[in-house]
Structure formats: C-alpha cells, structure tokens
Scaffold this active site. Structure first.
Site, PDB file in Angstrom:
ATOM      1  N   GLY A 180       3.644  -1.018  -0.610  1.00  0.00           N
ATOM      2  CA  GLY A 180       3.452  -0.327  -1.883  1.00  0.00           C
ATOM      3  C   GLY A 180       4.291  -1.040  -2.934  1.00  0.00           C
ATOM      4  O   GLY A 180       5.461  -1.361  -2.690  1.00  0.00           O
ATOM      5  N   ASP A 185       6.265  -8.544  -6.195  1.00  0.00           N
ATOM      6  CA  ASP A 185       7.179  -7.398  -6.166  1.00  0.00           C
ATOM      7  C   ASP A 185       8.615  -7.864  -5.970  1.00  0.00           C
ATOM      8  O   ASP A 185       9.547  -7.304  -6.549  1.00  0.00           O
ATOM      9  CB  ASP A 185       6.780  -6.437  -5.047  1.00  0.00           C
ATOM     10  N   GLY A 216       5.320  -9.846   6.017  1.00  0.00           N
ATOM     11  CA  GLY A 216       5.489  -8.454   5.632  1.00  0.00           C
ATOM     12  C   GLY A 216       5.677  -8.307   4.142  1.00  0.00           C
ATOM     13  O   GLY A 216       5.726  -9.281   3.383  1.00  0.00           O
TER      14      GLY A 216
END
Length: 322
Positions: free
Chosen positions: A39, A268, A305
C-alpha cells in the site's frame, strides 16, 4: 514543532508473482509467489520511519489478518498507527514482476476506500505537531484534501504523491501541495488533465529542462515539482521566489547505479525518504534531500517486496557514506 512525518494513506496485503515476463492477455505463466505488506501509504510510512523520522500513519483497516499484520508491522518499526476500523476487508494488491524488475498491479481497495474525513479530523493534533504531511491517492480524495488542508492550516509542509496515475487529481488537491512528486506517467496525466498538454510519458525524460520547468510552473505555480524519472534520476522545478535553499530554479539530478531486481515500491521509498529528510534537516538545501531520497529509493530496488524492501538508515550510510 516535532521532527515528525504524518502519512495519510493506504495499507494493502500484497500478493506478488515473479516470472520471466509479464503475462499477456489470456496467457498463463509459471513463477514464484510471495506475500507481504504494501500500500502506497504504508510503504511511505515505513520508508520515513526507517530513514530516521518519527512517523505517524493514518489509515483504515479491516478486522482480519491483514489488519493485524499492519498493526504488528507498524509496531515493529515504531510507527504510531491510527487506524479506522472497517467491516470491509483490509486492502489487497496483486503484483506481477518480470525478470527486469518491471511490474504491473491490480488493487482491491477494501477498507482503504472507507478512510473518512471524520477519522482524519480526529487526528488533526498529530498533523499539527508534525513537520511534513505526505498523502497519495489510494484513499478517498475528500480525505486526502482534508489532510492537506489540515496541514496547510497548521503551517505544516505538504508532500502530495499523485499516484496511481490512473486517478484524476482535482485542482484543489494539487493546489494544496507544497511539493508535488509525480513520476513520468503521473506527470503526463496531470498535464493532460489540468493543462490540456498531451505528452507521451516515455518522452518526459527527454524534454529540454526549460520546457519541463515551464510545464511544472504552469501545473503548480506556488510550489516545488519533483518529477521522478526512474533510473534517469529526477527533475526539480521551484518557483522563482522559493528555491528551498537551492541556487537554481530548476535542475536534474542523476540516478544511482544499482542491481535492481524489483522496482515495486521504489517511488514510495523515494517519497518516504524525502519526507524524512525534509523533517530531520529543514535547513538543508533541497537538492541534498533529493540526493538522499534518490539513493534510498535505488537501494530499495535491490531487494524484493514493497514495505519489506525499505532500507534502514544505517544501510544507506554504509553504502553511500553519512
């Protein structure tokens, strides 16, 4: 005022498959499977925390294993978690990654779609006590706008990451950003939506600096625009009257040479690290913050990941020096 970062955004449980190529329509491929936390909001919160900033994360979670995972992982990284409960399941994402580290993603928003303005307003004190607020677009736009406005009202600097690119970003959201951080695709989408300029995302990195600067100034006249260009680095555009310690109104910074195996979450990583650097050293020239965030994001691509790939500050200092 604290040295902290508040991130308002999404938490997802990621389900990732890695294969030699990305699947074409109707094609079935064999690959390797892994699951973990992601997320955009949570990735950025983990990056900010591991990059050294006191971090608060405002989100919505289901009453399920995904929600429990979020709480456990936030606690492990020292992140103050303020989660709105939801009857919807915790958000999920299906991620497909090829041998070159490229990815494509399908989201199941779940509880993320229910993050409310009321929940955000219940945590205005956390926003007011921070130095930087970061938001993205995987939760309702009204909640993002309320977060940005609360920060603006409190004199807290705002970073808006206008991602994912397929979301139309209202002008009101853009106008509340002190720093706007699109990638090439998001930048092209913003130009088309707000300025009527049609530019192929693949051509953004090749535009002349003066042209890029003019487009950035038209898009966000009062604030700084950072266009992230993947391995090509970044383009930074400031208003003439607010250069944030830089001696130039616009410039490019190079990327870092790394052995990328998975670019999931690299954007991110950049945003979380940028926020942490801005919060920890507000007097430093902006270019120094960009270099830090670029190195942080590059290092994140050398592991697999999303949230799990975020480096810790000592790793970065060991690689690049203090």
């Amino acid at each position: 005022m604290s040295t902290g970062v508040v991130v308002v955004g999404s938490f997802n449980v990621d389900h990732a498959w890695t294969s030699d190529a990305l699947p074409r329509p109707g094609e079935t491929l064999a690959g390797l499977y892994a699951s973990g936390a992601g997320g955009k909001g949570f990735n950025q919160a983990v990056a900010a925390a591991r990059a050294g900033a006191a971090t608060t994360f405002v989100c919505a979670l289901g009453d399920d294993s995904g929600g429990r995972l979020a709480r456990d992982l936030a606690a492990a990284d020292g992140i103050a978690l303020h989660a709105q409960g939801s009857d919807a399941p915790t958000g999920t994402a299906g991620i497909f990654i090829d041998a070159r580290g490229r990815n494509c993603i399908v989201l199941g928003p779940g509880a993320n779609a229910e993050l409310s303005v009321a929940h955000l307003r219940a945590h205005r004190a956390d926003i007011s006590a921070a130095r930087i607020l970061v938001a993205q677009l995987e939760v309702p736009p009204a909640t993002v706008e309320a977060a940005l406005q609360a920060a603006r009202d409190a004199g807290v600097a705002t970073v808006l990451n206008p991602a994912p690119a397929n979301i139309d970003v209202a002008g009101g959201l853009v106008s509340l950003a002190d720093v706007l951080t699109p990638n090439e695709t998001e930048f092209a989408s913003l130009l088309a939506h707000h300025l009527g300029e049609r530019i192929d995302p693949d051509e953004v990195a090749m535009l002349e600096q003066a042209r890029l600067h003019d487009l950035c100034r038209a898009l966000l006249p009062h604030g700084t625009v950072v266009v992230t260009l993947g391995s090509a680095g970044c383009f930074v555009s400031h208003p003439a009257a607010l250069r944030r310690g830089d001696d130039r109104p616009h410039y490019r910074t190079p990327g870092e040479r790394v052995q990328a195996i998975d670019t999931t979450g690299a954007g991110d990583a950049f945003n979380g690290a940028l926020a942490a650097s801005l919060a920890r050293a507000p007097g430093k020239a902006f270019e120094g913050h960009i270099v830090f965030a670029t190195r942080y994001a590059a290092l994140s691509t050398e592991r697999t990941g999303a949230a799990a790939s975020m480096p810790r500050r000592p790793e970065l200092e060991s690689r690049y020096g203090g």
